[in-house]
Enzyme design. Structure first.
Site, PDB file in Angstrom:
ATOM      1  CB  CYS A   1      -6.930 -13.232 -29.359  1.00 57.20           C
ATOM      2  SG  CYS A   1      -6.749 -14.711 -30.400  1.00 57.20           S
TER       3      CYS A   1
ATOM      4  CB  CYS B   1     -10.442 -16.404 -35.413  1.00 56.98           C
ATOM      5  SG  CYS B   1     -11.447 -17.270 -34.410  1.00 56.98           S
TER       6      CYS B   1
ATOM      7  CB  CYS C   1      -7.294 -19.984 -29.562  1.00 56.06           C
ATOM      8  SG  CYS C   1      -9.031 -19.718 -28.610  1.00 56.06           S
TER       9      CYS C   1
ATOM     10  CD  GLN D   1     -24.463 -24.965 -18.172  1.00 57.90           C
ATOM     11  OE1 GLN D   1     -24.197 -23.894 -18.689  1.00 57.90           O
ATOM     12  NE2 GLN D   1     -25.583 -25.322 -17.710  1.00 57.90           N
TER      13      GLN D   1
ATOM     14  CG  PHE E   1     -35.453 -28.502 -19.489  1.00 55.20           C
ATOM     15  CD1 PHE E   1     -35.906 -28.898 -20.862  1.00 55.20           C
ATOM     16  CD2 PHE E   1     -36.675 -27.767 -18.793  1.00 55.20           C
ATOM     17  CE1 PHE E   1     -37.028 -28.690 -21.424  1.00 55.20           C
ATOM     18  CE2 PHE E   1     -37.848 -27.496 -19.414  1.00 55.20           C
ATOM     19  CZ  PHE E   1     -38.105 -27.751 -20.552  1.00 55.20           C
TER      20      PHE E   1
ATOM     21  CD  GLU F   1     -31.875 -34.000 -20.838  1.00 55.50           C
ATOM     22  OE1 GLU F   1     -31.911 -32.801 -20.130  1.00 55.50           O
ATOM     23  OE2 GLU F   1     -32.089 -34.104 -21.997  1.00 55.50           O
TER      24      GLU F   1
ATOM     25  CG  ASP G   1     -30.407 -24.968 -17.732  1.00 57.70           C
ATOM     26  OD1 ASP G   1     -30.162 -24.168 -18.302  1.00 57.70           O
ATOM     27  OD2 ASP G   1     -29.349 -25.576 -17.310  1.00 57.70           O
TER      28      ASP G   1
ATOM     29  CB  CYS H   1     -28.450 -20.305 -22.895  1.00 59.72           C
ATOM     30  SG  CYS H   1     -29.871 -21.274 -23.619  1.00 59.72           S
TER      31      CYS H   1
HETATM   32  C1  LIG Z   1     -29.605 -26.026 -21.375  1.00 63.98           C
HETATM   33  S1  LIG Z   1     -29.449 -27.645 -21.324  1.00 63.98           S
HETATM   34  C2  LIG Z   1     -29.051 -27.866 -19.467  1.00 63.98           C
HETATM   35  C3  LIG Z   1     -28.813 -29.323 -19.189  1.00 63.98           C
HETATM   36  C4  LIG Z   1     -28.331 -29.127 -17.655  1.00 63.98           C
HETATM   37  N1  LIG Z   1     -29.267 -28.514 -16.808  1.00 63.98           N
HETATM   38  C5  LIG Z   1     -26.897 -28.658 -17.220  1.00 63.98           C
HETATM   39  O1  LIG Z   1     -26.637 -27.691 -16.886  1.00 63.98           O
HETATM   40  O2  LIG Z   1     -25.978 -29.310 -17.888  1.00 63.98           O
HETATM   41  C6  LIG Z   1     -31.028 -28.119 -21.777  1.00 63.98           C
HETATM   42  C7  LIG Z   1     -31.233 -29.505 -21.533  1.00 63.98           C
HETATM   43  O3  LIG Z   1     -32.671 -29.561 -21.913  1.00 63.98           O
HETATM   44  C8  LIG Z   1     -32.898 -30.856 -22.753  1.00 63.98           C
HETATM   45  N2  LIG Z   1     -33.996 -30.608 -23.438  1.00 63.98           N
HETATM   46  C9  LIG Z   1     -34.220 -30.142 -24.757  1.00 63.98           C
HETATM   47  N3  LIG Z   1     -35.509 -30.314 -25.181  1.00 63.98           N
HETATM   48  C10 LIG Z   1     -36.014 -31.058 -24.113  1.00 63.98           C
HETATM   49  C11 LIG Z   1     -37.509 -31.385 -24.281  1.00 63.98           C
HETATM   50  N4  LIG Z   1     -38.376 -31.341 -25.125  1.00 63.98           N
HETATM   51  N5  LIG Z   1     -37.753 -31.969 -22.984  1.00 63.98           N
HETATM   52  C12 LIG Z   1     -36.911 -32.263 -21.783  1.00 63.98           C
HETATM   53  N6  LIG Z   1     -35.526 -32.096 -22.078  1.00 63.98           N
HETATM   54  C13 LIG Z   1     -35.168 -31.396 -23.261  1.00 63.98           C
HETATM   55  C14 LIG Z   1     -31.434 -31.024 -23.448  1.00 63.98           C
HETATM   56  O4  LIG Z   1     -31.116 -32.370 -23.910  1.00 63.98           O
HETATM   57  C15 LIG Z   1     -30.437 -30.397 -22.572  1.00 63.98           C
HETATM   58  O5  LIG Z   1     -30.048 -31.513 -21.678  1.00 63.98           O
END
Ligand SMILES: C[S@@+](CC[C@H](N)C(=O)[O-])C[C@H]1O[C@@H](n2cnc3c(N)ncnc32)[C@H](O)[C@@H]1O
Length: 409
Positions: A61, A67, A144, A244, A271, A291, A339, A365
Site C-alpha cells: 500500500c 497511515c 487502502c 467478524q 457470547f 449473549e 467466543d 481474539c
Molecule cells: C468476540 S464477540 C463474539 C460474538 C459472536 N460470537 C460473533 O462471532 O459474532 C463477543 C461477544 O460477547 C458479548 N459480551 C461481552 N461481554 C459479555 C458478558 N459479560 N456477558 C455476555 N456477553 C458478553 C459481546 O456483546 C459480543 O457480542
C-alpha cells in the site's frame, strides 16, 4: 545516531531493541535487522535500516508509511504467519501448555467489511481516513489495500456527514459496515442532534442510498434493514454491534467451529452476538444462544424466525461474567461454542471445567486470556487437542484462534 539490533517483535508489532533501560520500541523494523536511530523515551526515532531482514518486503500500500492502520506490511506473509503462531505458542507455554498449531488461515487483502473512519472538517470541506502512526493527524487512504471496495465507498459519505454534522474542532468517528443492502454507518462524536440536523442527515441517507445511518446511537434513517447473512438466516444487527472483520475470516472461524461441533444435536453458543455461529449451526443442531446484549439477541431471534429450514434456536440475554451458565444448565449439551471478548471468560470457563460437555469450540481474539482459560479447562477434565489460528486482521498485530477441547473419559 547509533546502531541498534532488533531482537524481537513486541505484541503491538513494533521491533524491540533491548537496552539497559528496558525495551525500546522501533516501529516498522524486523528481528535481526541492524538499524540506526535516536532514542526518545521508549521509542527509537528517525530510523534508518542498515541491514535489512530477509523477511523485509515492499509494502503493498502506498499509504503504509504515513497511515497508522497497518503495522506489518513491511514483513513477508510467511514471517507474519510464523510470528502470529509464535505469539499463540508463547501464550500457551507461559501457562505450561502446548498444542498442535494448524497452519494459519489469513484473509486476503481488500476484504475488511468494516472500518472505523476518522473524519475532520477542514477549511475546504472535510477529510476522512485513518490516524497517522502514533498521532491524531488524519491520513487520507484512497488506495487502502485493507478495506473492501464497498467500504471504501463510505469515505466520501463520511466527509459529507462531517460537513453537515461535524463540530469545528472535534473529530467524527464513522463506523462503516458493508451489508447485503448497502452501507450501514454508525456515527459518533458529531454535533448534538436537533430537528434541522436530523432532516439534513436523513436527506443523505437517500442521496447515498445508505442502508442505515445512526448518530450517537439514534437511527436517523433506514432505507432497508442492513442485513448480514449467517447460514440460511439474514440478520439486521443493532447499529455498531460486533461483527467478524472479514467474510473470509468469519467463514474460516465457522468452518473450524463446525468441524469441532461435528454431529452434535444440542449446542450452546456462549457470547453468541447476533448468531454468527448459532444460526449456521442450526442447520443440523438445536442451539441455545446466550449473549449479554439484549438487542443482539432480538436481532438473532428475528433472523431465525424469518429463515427457512432451521432447527430451533432459543436465546437468552445474560451477563456471562457475573452469571455464567452452571454445570446443571450445561447438562445434555453435546457441544459448547464460546467466543468471549478480549477479557476472556474466566468465570464461565470455571463452570465449564465442572461440566460434562463432551467438546468445546473456543474462539478467542486474545491469546493471553485464552491461554489462562485453557489452563483452567486442562486443570479440569479437558484436553486441548489443537489450535487453528485465523488472521482476519491482516498486516496488524491482532491474533485470533479457534481451539478444540475434548473431555477426557
Ligand atoms: C468476540 S464477540 C463474539 C460474538 C459472536 N460470537 C460473533 O462471532 O459474532 C463477543 C461477544 O460477547 C458479548 N459480551 C461481552 N461481554 C459479555 C458478558 N459479560 N456477558 C455476555 N456477553 C458478553 C459481546 O456483546 C459480543 O457480542
Amino acid at each position: 545516531m547509533q546502531t541498534y539490533q532488533i531482537t524481537r517483535l513486541g505484541h503491538q508489532g513494533d521491533g524491540i531493541v533491548q537496552s539497559d533501560e528496558g525495551a525500546i520500541f522501533a516501529p516498522m523494523t524486523l528481528p535481526g535487522e541492524e538499524v540506526r536511530g535516536r532514542i526518545d523515551g521508549q521509542k527509537l526515532c528517525d530510523i534508518r535500516i542498515a541491514t535489512p531482514s530477509d523477511h523485509r518486503v515492499s509494502p503493498d500500500c502506498r499509504h503504509y508509511k504515513s497511515c497508522g492502520g497497518c503495522q506489518l506490511q513491511h514483513a513477508s506473509d510467511g514471517f507474519v504467519a510464523d510470528w502470529k503462531l509464535g505469539v499463540v505458542q508463547q501464550a500457551l507455554s507461559a501457562q505450561g501448555l502446548e498444542a498442535p498449531l494448524r497452519p494459519i488461515l489469513t484473509s486476503p487483502p481488500q476484504t475488511r467489511r468494516r472500518a472505523s473512519l476518522s473524519v475532520r472538517r477542514t477549511k475546504k470541506g472535510a477529510m476522512a481516513g485513518f490516524h497517522a502512526k502514533g498521532s491524531d493527524v488524519i491520513v487520507e487512504v484512497p488506495d487502502c489495500q485493507l478495506l473492501h471496495p464497498e467500504v471504501m465507498k463510505a469515505m466520501p459519505v463520511a466527509e459529507k456527514l462531517a460537513t453537515i454534522g461535524g463540530s469545528r474542532k472535534g473529530e467524527l468517528s464513522v463506523l462503516a459496515t458493508m451489508s447485503l443492502t448497502g452501507l450501514d454507518l454508525a456515527v459518533s462524536g458529531g454535533k448534538p442532534l436537533d430537528e434541522a440536523l436530523r432532516i439534513a442527515l436523513s436527506a443523505e441517507v437517500e442521496a447515498y442510498k445508505l442502508a442505515r445511518l445512526s448518530w450517537d446511537g439514534e437511527v436517523i434513517g433506514q432505507r432497508e434493514p442492513p442485513l448480514q447473512q449467517f447460514g440460511a438466516a439474514q440478520v439486521a444487527p443493532p447499529a455498531g454491534a460486533f461483527l467478524q472483520a472479514t467474510p473470509e475470516g468469519e467463514q474460516d472461524l465457522l468452518t473450524t467451529v463446525q468441524e469441532i461441533v461435528g454431529k452434535a444435536k444440542q449446542v450452546i453458543d456462549l457470547f453468541a452476538g447476533c448468531g454468527t455461529f448459532a444460526l449456521p449451526l442450526a442447520k443440523t443442531a438445536e442451539v441455545h444462544a446466550v449473549e449479554g446484549e439484549k438487542a443482539m439477541m432480538a436481532a438473532l431471534d428475528r433472523g431465525w424466525r424469518q429463515a427457512q429450514g432451521l432447527k430451533k434456536v432459543s436465546h437468552e440475554a445474560r451477563d456471562l461474567f457475573r452469571r455464567p451458565l452452571m454445570p446443571d444448565e450445561l447438562r445434555k449439551t453435546d457441544a459448547v461454542v464460546i467466543d468471549p471478548p478480549r477479557a476472556g471468560a474466566e468465570a464461565q470457563v470455571r463452570e465449564l471445567a465442572q461440566s460434562d460437555v463432551p467438546v468445546i469450540a473456543f474462539v478467542s481474539c486474545n491469546p493471553v486470556t485464552f491461554a489462562r482459560d485453557a489452563r483452567i479447562l486442562t486443570d479440569g477434565p479437558y484436553q486441548l487437542d489443537w489450535v487453528q489460528v485465523v488472521d482476519q486482521f491482516r498486516w496488524s498485530s491482532h491474533v485470533e484462534l479457534v481451539a478444540k477441547f475434548s473431555r477426557m473419559a
